[in-house]
Scaffold this active site. Structure first.
Site, PDB file in Angstrom:
ATOM      1  N   HIS A   1      22.726 -21.193 -23.947  1.00 17.49           N
ATOM      2  CA  HIS A   1      22.645 -19.737 -24.106  1.00 17.49           C
ATOM      3  C   HIS A   1      21.322 -19.207 -23.567  1.00 17.49           C
ATOM      4  O   HIS A   1      20.339 -19.924 -23.431  1.00 17.49           O
ATOM      5  CB  HIS A   1      22.793 -19.343 -25.574  1.00 17.49           C
ATOM      6  CG  HIS A   1      21.669 -19.827 -26.455  1.00 17.49           C
ATOM      7  ND1 HIS A   1      21.498 -21.148 -26.801  1.00 17.49           N
ATOM      8  CD2 HIS A   1      20.648 -19.157 -27.059  1.00 17.49           C
ATOM      9  CE1 HIS A   1      20.439 -21.274 -27.588  1.00 17.49           C
ATOM     10  NE2 HIS A   1      19.891 -20.078 -27.749  1.00 17.49           N
TER      11      HIS A   1
ATOM     12  N   ARG B   1       9.267 -19.296 -33.432  1.00 19.75           N
ATOM     13  CA  ARG B   1       9.538 -18.604 -32.173  1.00 19.75           C
ATOM     14  C   ARG B   1       9.055 -17.161 -32.215  1.00 19.75           C
ATOM     15  O   ARG B   1       9.340 -16.433 -33.167  1.00 19.75           O
ATOM     16  CB  ARG B   1      11.039 -18.606 -31.864  1.00 19.75           C
ATOM     17  CG  ARG B   1      11.378 -18.100 -30.468  1.00 19.75           C
ATOM     18  CD  ARG B   1      12.878 -18.064 -30.246  1.00 19.75           C
ATOM     19  NE  ARG B   1      13.480 -16.835 -30.757  1.00 19.75           N
ATOM     20  CZ  ARG B   1      14.799 -16.642 -30.868  1.00 19.75           C
ATOM     21  NH1 ARG B   1      15.636 -17.600 -30.517  1.00 19.75           N
ATOM     22  NH2 ARG B   1      15.266 -15.504 -31.326  1.00 19.75           N
TER      23      ARG B   1
ATOM     24  N   HIS C   1      19.048 -22.294 -22.426  1.00 19.45           N
ATOM     25  CA  HIS C   1      18.516 -23.473 -23.101  1.00 19.45           C
ATOM     26  C   HIS C   1      19.503 -23.994 -24.144  1.00 19.45           C
ATOM     27  O   HIS C   1      20.448 -23.305 -24.533  1.00 19.45           O
ATOM     28  CB  HIS C   1      17.146 -23.209 -23.726  1.00 19.45           C
ATOM     29  CG  HIS C   1      17.106 -22.078 -24.709  1.00 19.45           C
ATOM     30  ND1 HIS C   1      17.066 -20.753 -24.324  1.00 19.45           N
ATOM     31  CD2 HIS C   1      17.095 -22.066 -26.066  1.00 19.45           C
ATOM     32  CE1 HIS C   1      17.030 -19.974 -25.395  1.00 19.45           C
ATOM     33  NE2 HIS C   1      17.059 -20.756 -26.462  1.00 19.45           N
TER      34      HIS C   1
ATOM     35  N   ASP D   1      18.777 -16.148 -24.806  1.00 15.19           N
ATOM     36  CA  ASP D   1      18.582 -15.494 -26.103  1.00 15.19           C
ATOM     37  C   ASP D   1      18.957 -14.016 -26.080  1.00 15.19           C
ATOM     38  O   ASP D   1      18.585 -13.270 -25.164  1.00 15.19           O
ATOM     39  CB  ASP D   1      17.112 -15.622 -26.551  1.00 15.19           C
ATOM     40  CG  ASP D   1      16.779 -17.004 -27.074  1.00 15.19           C
ATOM     41  OD1 ASP D   1      17.704 -17.710 -27.528  1.00 15.19           O
ATOM     42  OD2 ASP D   1      15.594 -17.380 -27.033  1.00 15.19           O
TER      43      ASP D   1
END
Length: 310
Positions: free
Chosen positions: A96, A271, A256, A98
């Site tokens: 995917h 993150r 990723h 993000d």
């Protein structure tokens, strides 16, 4: 460390390690520019031995590269600015980019290792720029005129956790419900023009619901065809995390996949996400919102300049 970046290329199409920099919010402008240029060139960059960082200093460093978003458009219970990537809640073991279900696709993310399993738990990135560049002309022409509907109704937790013995846990179920608590759908071009490099990249991943004008079966077949181009091994880099590591990836030019190969061990990373702009296709047409308002999530941040990337 001297804060003079040393760029070590790790793969032909994606990936570099940056040595010689102690990350923080007080880096010289020239160092920040060198890091951003390396990010545009290599798509994902890695820093070792950043043990001094905590969530606050990670966020301060992120601000030197752009404007942070809130942690997530819908998952708001786990932090305001820094999103814990916590294996108790979700394992993003699916390819995917993000947050593509909103119109303002993030520029980049910064991910810092906190608690790592004894084995496994690697992350793999793929270059969607290399994937586009390698398309044969007939397939490129098709992709350049395709649009896809992205939605958060597709939840990677559901698709993978339901296959586990005993089904999903209550913790995972609650996370899933929060993930889809607000409904988003956006039409994005399958080929977007990168706002900083001017290069063409593929905008796909597991949030794609279907292609505009195509049925379900046709959409599934075509998505598999194009995704196979993205995830070709030569277009990927796989990172084996160590304590003190931080990775930054260009979310506009990558996908990723967090590899779920560490059994029931605990894995946690932090993150921070940087705000981006609204994608445009090769004809200059911007993405279109079908459902949901992401203005609370982030600003729309246009890049200040185009950078020539080799």
């Amino acid at each position: 460390m001297s804060n003079s970046p040393v760029i070590v290329k790790l793969g032909a199409n994606i990936g570099a390690r940056i040595d010689g920099v102690r990350l923080g919010g007080d880096l010289p402008a020239a160092t920040v520019e060198a890091i951003n240029d390396a990010l545009l060139t290599h798509k994902v960059v890695f820093f070792r031995e950043q043990h001094h960082l905590d969530d606050e200093s990670q966020l301060a460093f992120a601000r030197t590269l752009g404007t942070p978003t809130i942690a997530h458009p819908t998952v708001t219970s786990r932090g305001a600015d820094v999103l814990p990537i916590d294996s108790r809640y979700d394992k993003a073991n699916s390819w995917h980019t993000d947050v593509t279900f909103v119109d303002r696709v993030p520029k980049a993310s910064l991910l810092r290792a906190i608690t790592l399993p004894d084995y496994g738990g690697t992350t793999t990135w793929a270059s969607t720029e290399a994937a586009y560049d390698q398309l044969p002309p007939p397939l490129a022409a098709l992709a350049e005129n395709l649009w896809a509907i992205h939605t958060n109704d597709y939840d990677y937790v559901k698709d993978h956790a339901d296959d586990q013995p005993g089904g999903v846990s209550e913790t995972t179920r609650q996370y899933r419900e929060e993930f889809v608590s607000d409904h988003y759908e956006t039409e994005h071009p399958v080929v977007r023009v990168h706002p900083e490099t001017g290069r063409r990249v593929l905008l796909l991943g597991h949030f794609v619901k279907r292609f505009v004008g195509l049925g379900t079966n046709e959409s599934v077949a075509l998505l598999q065809l194009l995704q196979a181009r993205v995830t070709k091994l030569e277009n990927t880099i796989r990172w084996n995390w160590a304590p003190g590591d931080l990775a930054i990836w260009d979310n506009r030019a990558t996908q990723h996949y967090a590899v779920s190969d560490y059994d029931d061990q605990y894995r946690r990373l932090s993150r921070v996400t940087l705000a981006g702009d609204v994608p445009v296709d090769v004809h200059g047409t911007p993405s279109r919102v079908l459902a949901g308002d992401a203005s609370h999530y982030s600003e729309v941040v246009a890049p200040a300049r185009l950078v020539a990337v080799p």
